[in-house]
Design an enzyme around this catalytic site. Structure first.
Site, PDB file in Angstrom:
ATOM      1  CB  CYS A 129      -0.873  -0.050   0.809  1.00 24.58           C
ATOM      2  SG  CYS A 129       0.450  -0.280   2.857  1.00 24.58           S
ATOM      3  CG  ASP A 352      -8.287   3.024   1.104  1.00 28.02           C
ATOM      4  OD1 ASP A 352      -7.101   2.243   1.111  1.00 28.02           O
ATOM      5  OD2 ASP A 352      -8.628   2.589   1.953  1.00 28.02           O
ATOM      6  CG  HIS A 354      -5.959  -0.336   1.823  1.00 27.24           C
ATOM      7  ND1 HIS A 354      -5.888   0.763   2.011  1.00 27.24           N
ATOM      8  CD2 HIS A 354      -4.657  -1.161   2.977  1.00 27.24           C
ATOM      9  CE1 HIS A 354      -4.769   0.911   3.009  1.00 27.24           C
ATOM     10  NE2 HIS A 354      -3.564  -0.071   3.025  1.00 27.24           N
TER      11      HIS A 354
END
Length: 469
Positions: A129, A352, A354
């Site tokens: 990440c 984000d 993820h």
């Protein structure tokens, strides 16, 4: 966010971290290298691949569900994003904000890409990440460098109501964007020709981050460059290490010869070092001409507190995000890296990484772009921000760099009485950063609240990246 930034990360066992956002998976724990595969190892490798697939599926389910949840936005407070402000009480401003947000490159976990060098991993889900947030910051710098002022026109028509706002008067209820006719006659005007050129550059930039070994800024190349810092596929990468990996990737690439990346040392930007870096000959140019100044991305790894974020730096972070030269922050919350691009009131705006998506073959003509852009702006309270982060800036030319130094220094003067977030210094650093192999291990200054200084002695063993003041 940084496992090395806090002893609480070091002390957790793998069982405690099971299915967490940042699952630490070394290449050894996933599966053996091909040269060691035999009957027993093959079974372990197959089990590792299955485990990797399960983790990818878990991230897809977990973040796919939360991704489409609406964030609450206020109509009365402006939203600030990378130097621009938007007042959501006005329809035109809302559409402008939506379009600008959807134009940011969104680089997430991917699965089923070619195996990473030295192991059998075919996904970065669970460990990559910070590499992805680093890619997003670099991508924003490249878009500013190659397409200043650009917004994605195709993405504008695909936007939906993805923000939760309070009810308003009927006259101000036009949240749904007017549908565009399915078929439109389009003349080849100068504007459309420029659009085609911009889209070609847009696609080329996206392809540079493709999940394939040949992509100059893809995860394969970043993992390869990380080996000189003692990292390998499946390891956890901190924001400081990623900053140096990005510097090496740009230096090694021939795709953007007129762009350089500078990484600050010990929370100090040495102005003479930047000048020497940018005055190197351009592609086809020579030193001494008006065209000899390279554009530069400046990355500043910092630590804004001890175990937690020092609240005195929140105002400074906000002010930095209001600057047009700011290209975002590689940051996050503990065990969860995020790319910060703006704020509203006391909440950060972020992308984000993820959500695990299938790999896209960026070598194909007209490959789909939708998965590289996000339509859902998300927010997070400043108080949840991890103190370890890397702040990025971009300067097109020499005058822009001088303006950057002046503007950022003005903001930093208000950051803290005794410990500014970072500083600018005339002259050169003690270390010679001209060497492409130079990657300092102690390249951050640790900035602590007064009441946390005593605790530093108990956590210093897990603070190898940081230098104590």
């Amino acid at each position: 966010m940084d496992p090395s930034s806090s002893s609480r990360f070091e002390e957790q066992s793998p069982e405690d971290d099971h299915m967490e956002d940042w699952l630490h998976l070394s290449s050894d724990s996933i599966g053996p290298q091909r040269s060691e595969v035999n009957g027993v190892d093959q079974k372990a490798e197959d089990g590792g691949k299955l485990k990797s697939k399960l983790i990818s599926a878990w991230n897809s389910v977990k973040y796919g569900w939360s991704l489409k949840q609406k964030s609450h936005f206020s109509r009365s407070s402006p939203v600030t994003m990378l130097g621009h402000s938007y007042l959501l009480s006005h329809q035109v401003e809302r559409d402008r904000f939506r379009r600008s947000f959807a134009s940011l490159l969104w680089l997430t976990y991917r699965r089923s890409f070619p195996e990473l060098g030295g192991c059998s991993l075919t996904t970065d889900s669970g460990w990559g990440c910070v590499l992805r947030t680093g890619q997003m910051l670099l991508a924003q710098g490249l878009l500013l460098h190659l397409l200043p002022g650009w917004t994605w026109s195709l993405g504008h028509h695909g936007l939906r109501d993805d923000m939760d706002l309070p009810e308003s008067h009927p006259a101000d209820s036009g949240w749904n964007i007017v549908e565009v006719p399915k078929r439109r006659s389009r003349k080849m005007s100068l504007g459309s020709l420029l659009d085609r050129r911009s889209e070609a550059i847009h696609r080329r930039v996206v392809s540079w981050f493709g999940d394939r070994p040949a992509a100059p800024f893809g995860v394969h190349q970043l993992v390869e460059l990380g080996k000189s810092s003692g990292k390998k596929a499946g390891d956890w990468y901190g924001p400081s290490i990623v900053a140096h990996i990005l510097r090496k990737a740009v230096a090694a690439s021939g795709d953007v010869p007129n762009l350089a990346v500078y990484v600050a040392q010990d929370c100090t930007v040495y102005i003479e070092d930047v000048r020497r870096l940018c005055k190197q000959p351009l592609s086809g140019g020579c030193v001494g001409t008006s065209q000899s100044w390279k554009s530069v991305i400046i990355l500043v790894p910092v630590r804004l507190g001890g175990q937690d974020l020092n609240p005195s730096y929140i105002t400074c972070v906000k002010k930095l995000l209001t600057l047009e030269c700011c290209i975002g922050i590689i940051g996050g919350k503990p065990k969860h890296s995020l790319f910060f691009v703006g704020f509203q009131d006391n909440h950060l705006l972020y992308l984000d990484p993820h959500y695990c998506q299938p790999t896209v073959d960026t070598t194909q003509d007209n490959f789909p772009l939708e998965s590289f852009h996000c339509k859902y702006p998300r927010k997070m309270a400043f108080t949840r921000m991890d103190p370890s982060c890397t702040i990025g800036f971009y300067a097109k030319g020499q005058k822009d760099f001088e303006s950057l130094c002046s503007a950022v220094s003005s903001v930093l003067s208000t950051s803290a009485e005794k410990y500014p977030m970072f500083t600018f210094s005339e002259g050169r650093s003690q270390e010679e950063e001209g060497s492409s192999n130079f990657t300092p291990t102690n390249n951050l200054t640790r900035i602590l609240q007064k009441d946390t200084r005593r605790r530093s002695s108990t956590t210093s063993s897990s603070m190898d990246e940081f230098v104590l003041l």
